[in-house]
Each structure stands twice: as C-alpha cells, then as structure tokens.
Write an enzyme that holds these catalytic residues in place. Structure first.
Site, short mmCIF file in Angstrom:
data_model
loop_
_atom_site.label_atom_id
_atom_site.label_comp_id
_atom_site.label_asym_id
_atom_site.label_seq_id
_atom_site.Cartn_x
_atom_site.Cartn_y
_atom_site.Cartn_z
N TYR A 135 39.85 45.18 44.93
CA TYR A 135 38.73 44.35 45.36
C TYR A 135 37.89 45.02 46.43
O TYR A 135 36.68 44.81 46.51
CB TYR A 135 39.24 43.02 45.94
CG TYR A 135 39.30 41.89 44.95
CD1 TYR A 135 40.14 41.95 43.85
CD2 TYR A 135 38.53 40.75 45.14
CE1 TYR A 135 40.21 40.90 42.96
CE2 TYR A 135 38.59 39.69 44.25
CZ TYR A 135 39.42 39.77 43.16
OH TYR A 135 39.48 38.73 42.29
N LYS A 190 53.02 46.44 39.09
CA LYS A 190 52.92 47.20 37.84
C LYS A 190 53.45 48.60 38.14
O LYS A 190 52.77 49.61 37.95
CB LYS A 190 51.45 47.20 37.36
CG LYS A 190 51.24 47.71 35.94
CD LYS A 190 51.78 46.80 34.84
CE LYS A 190 51.67 47.46 33.48
NZ LYS A 190 52.25 46.64 32.38
N ASP A 222 52.68 41.79 33.64
CA ASP A 222 52.54 41.25 32.28
C ASP A 222 53.70 40.29 31.98
O ASP A 222 53.51 39.21 31.43
CB ASP A 222 52.41 42.36 31.23
CG ASP A 222 53.46 43.46 31.38
OD1 ASP A 222 54.17 43.51 32.41
OD2 ASP A 222 53.57 44.29 30.44
N ASP A 246 44.81 37.09 41.77
CA ASP A 246 43.65 36.34 41.28
C ASP A 246 43.94 35.76 39.91
O ASP A 246 43.71 34.58 39.65
CB ASP A 246 42.43 37.29 41.22
CG ASP A 246 41.19 36.60 40.70
OD1 ASP A 246 40.91 35.47 41.14
OD2 ASP A 246 40.51 37.18 39.82
N ASP A 250 45.31 31.57 38.82
CA ASP A 250 44.59 30.68 37.90
C ASP A 250 45.52 30.16 36.81
O ASP A 250 45.46 28.98 36.45
CB ASP A 250 43.40 31.40 37.25
CG ASP A 250 42.07 31.13 37.96
OD1 ASP A 250 42.11 30.84 39.18
OD2 ASP A 250 41.01 31.20 37.31
C1 IPM Z 1 39.21 33.33 43.75
C2 IPM Z 1 37.90 33.66 43.10
C3 IPM Z 1 37.25 34.82 43.85
C4 IPM Z 1 38.16 36.01 43.70
C5 IPM Z 1 35.81 35.14 43.41
C6 IPM Z 1 34.90 33.94 43.51
C7 IPM Z 1 35.24 36.29 44.20
O1 IPM Z 1 38.10 33.95 41.76
O2 IPM Z 1 39.20 32.95 44.93
O3 IPM Z 1 40.25 33.46 43.10
O4 IPM Z 1 38.07 36.76 42.72
O5 IPM Z 1 38.99 36.20 44.58
MG MG Z 2 40.09 33.65 41.08
#
Ligand code: IPM
Ligand code: MG
Length: 356
Positions: A135, A190, A222, A246, A250
């Site tokens: 990042y 990884k 993975d 990240d 999710d």
């Molecule tokens: C998160 C989001 C951010 C990230 C974006 C909005 C930059 O997806 O907080 O997970 O990738 O970290």
């Molecule tokens: Mg995110």
C-alpha cells in the site's frame, strides 16, 4: 475529550449523524468538531485531506470517520481521489494497528450467505497492519519495463516491503489481543512465494517467544481465504499484512451477513485511534435514508473503549444495539421476513431509546 468527526461521502454523513446522536445521549462531556474529508473535501477545497482536517484529526483524542468515495471522483488522478484521505490519515497519524472484529449476532444468523451452523456464534478478530506493505512501499509508479519479454513497454509496479520493527509492533499488538481472548493467533502470510512474508513469518515466530501462553499457527493467505468460508469458527485472532488484511477482512465481514454491522478501530502506538465502519460509502444508496448506521454506532463504542477510556459507556451502546436487534428492527441490508424494516434515522433513534 475531543472527537474529530469526519463524515465524508455517500452514506457517511447519514450514518455519522446517528452515531453523534447516540454519543450525545450518553451524557458524557464529549466535545465534537466536524471537518470535511474525501470527495466532499475535494469539492470544497480541491484536496481530499485538507490541512485543516488533518490538523483537527491530530489534535483530537480520537477520530470518528464515516466513509469516503463516490463514482463522481473515479476519473480524478490518484493523489486527489477520496481514498487518499483515509490512506493519508492512516499514514500521518501512524495508525498501524487495524482491528476488524467479525461477530455474528445470533439474531442475524439467517442473513449470512453461509449455513447457520457454520457461522452461528462466530466471533473472530482480524488484525491488519495498516501503514506498510504494498500500500505504501516505494518505489512505485508506471515506467518503461527494464527487462524480460516485455522490455521497453510501459509497466505498472508497486513494492511490497516490511521492516522488522514494523512486523514486531503489529505482532505484539496481535499477541496481546489474543491473550485477552481465546489465546489463539493465526498469522497469515505467503511465505511460500514472497520474501517479504517469509521474513514476516520469521519475525512473528520470534515475537511469539514473549507470549508462550498464546498458541500461534501460520497459514498461507490462499488457504486462510478457504478456511474462512469453510470453518470460520476455527479462528480466534488473525494477524496479517495490509494487502491480505484488506481482502480477508471483507470476506470475514460478509460471513456475518452484513458488512453494515461491523465496526473497526485503527490505532497508533499510544491507543489514539480512528474509528470507522468496515463498509464503504455506498453512493448508490446515499441520501435515501436506508443505510445501516449500526457499524458506525458500534465504531463509536470501540472509540469509547480504546481511546477514551470509557468501557462502561461502550458497553451501554453495545447492549443497546443488541436490544434493537432483539426487538426485530432491521435496516434493509439485514431485513428478513418477520422483522420490522426501519430506516437510518429510526435505527439511530431506537438505539438511543434502548440505552440504559
Ligand atoms: C478498507 C478500504 C480501503 C483500503 C480503501 C478505501 C483505500 O478498502 O479500509 O479496507 O484499501 O484499505
Ligand atoms: Mg477494504
């Protein structure tokens, strides 16, 4: 105690308003000051993270953040895009430790896309390193490809890197969090392919020697993605890098049925933090009054606990959220037949009413 309120874009202002309402109802002496951020700030002043906003965030004891991003800004150059605001805040405030709990409320077991028996009682904590990795790694950019079969063409490149101290500090945070829970930590990497994550594994294993009471295992990313949907309850605390975190957070969030329920905390070394819902700005539903404010309200609770030393007030909010769920109130994202559909404002009001 001063809280910087950064509502942002899309549904950000609507959901933040509900959290403000709940915070005010607590009866604590909390000073709140708002500032624009993300696309909203760009529209006002030409930059997604204006100096005044950054200054306010630095001065405050904690930051409560809504969400940033809107289709409108998709064509801006990267440095001006709304996402740069949250990345800039993480970097400037050195918020390296991101806590993303994924908890399944019993009332919402039916909202998960997985079978209830796989997710019921789920309570895992993903700790994502937030200020390093690909990042932020330099160099990065678009250049002329220097070698290989595509030599001479344009190529995009980013750099994955982690310094030893960077890995150590997030590992300490993760082991300490595990000590307060079920004392099991999974480090996701990884190491079979990437130098960066072979090094990560070595350092996490070394830090483990300070925490003999915590069981540590290592898992490739993975496989971790697969295990998260196969047997998510086997995890307790997961620690991983910025990029993998990240993605996995999710996936973990969705196990709980609604990303609209999940708060997050991003902390620096001194427990100052930025608190935001795990979901995004959802511009498609902005202004309709249907967004779920609970993740933001629960983020405010995390803020009270981690940065403002008001655990009892955090608990009041969390109990109130459980109560409104038990009452059957649901925003559309978690609605099921037999429950009562409510909008953003009504949900916020119901949480206030449920505070005891
Ligand atoms: C998160 C989001 C951010 C990230 C974006 C909005 C930059 O997806 O907080 O997970 O990738 O970290
Ligand atoms: Mg995110």
């Amino acid at each position: 105690m001063k809280i910087a309120i950064l509502p942002g874009d899309g549904i950000g202002p609507e959901i933040i308003n509900q959290a403000i309402k709940v915070l005010k109802a607590l009866g604590e002496p909390l000073e709140m000051e708002s500032a624009p951020v993300g696309g909203a700030a760009y529209a006002l002043s030409g930059h997604p993270l204006p100096d005044a906003t950054l200054k306010l965030a630095k001065q405050a004891d904690a930051v409560l953040f809504g969400a940033v991003g809107d289709f409108k800004y998709d064509n801006l150059e990267r440095a001006l895009r709304p996402e740069q605001a949250i990345l800039g805040l993480r970097k400037h405030l050195q918020l390296f430790a991101n806590f993303r709990p994924a908890i399944l409320y019993p009332e919402l077991a039916g909202a998960s896309s997985l079978k209830p028996e796989i997710v019921s009682g789920l309570d895992i904590l993903i700790i994502r390193e937030l200020t390093g990795d690909i990042y932020f790694g330099q160099p990065r950019g678009v250049r002329e490809c220097p070698d290989g079969p595509f030599k001479g063409q344009r190529e995009g490149f980013d750099t994955m890197r982690y310094a030893e101290g960077e890995i150590r500090r997030i590992a300490h945070v993760a082991f300490q969090a595990a000590q307060k829970r079920d004392k099991r930590l999974t480090s996701v990497d990884k190491a079979n392919v990437l130098e960066t994550f072979q090094f990560w594994r070595e350092i996490v294993s070394d830090v483990h020697r300070d925490y003999p009471d915590v069981a540590l295992d290592h898992m490739y990313v993975d496989n971790a993605a697969m295990q998260l949907v196969r047997a998510p309850k086997k995890f307790d605390v997961v620690v991983t890098g910025n990029m993998f975190g990240d993605i996995l957070s999710d996936a973990a969030a969705m196990l709980t049925g609604s990303i609209g329920m999940l708060p997050s905390a991003s902390l620096d070394a001194g427990n100052k933090g930025l608190y935001e819902p795990s979901h995004g700005s959802a511009p498609d539903i902005a202004g309709k009054g249907i967004a779920n404010p609970l993740a933001t309200i629960l983020s405010a609770a995390m803020m009270l606990r981690f940065s403002l030393n008001r655990a009892e007030q955090a608990q009041r909010i969390e109990n109130a959220v459980k109560k409104v769920l038990a009452q059957g109130l649901r925003t559309p994202d978690i609605f099921e037949p037999g429950t009562t559909r409510v909008g953003t404002e009504q949900m916020g009001d119901a949480v206030v009413a449920a505070l005891v």
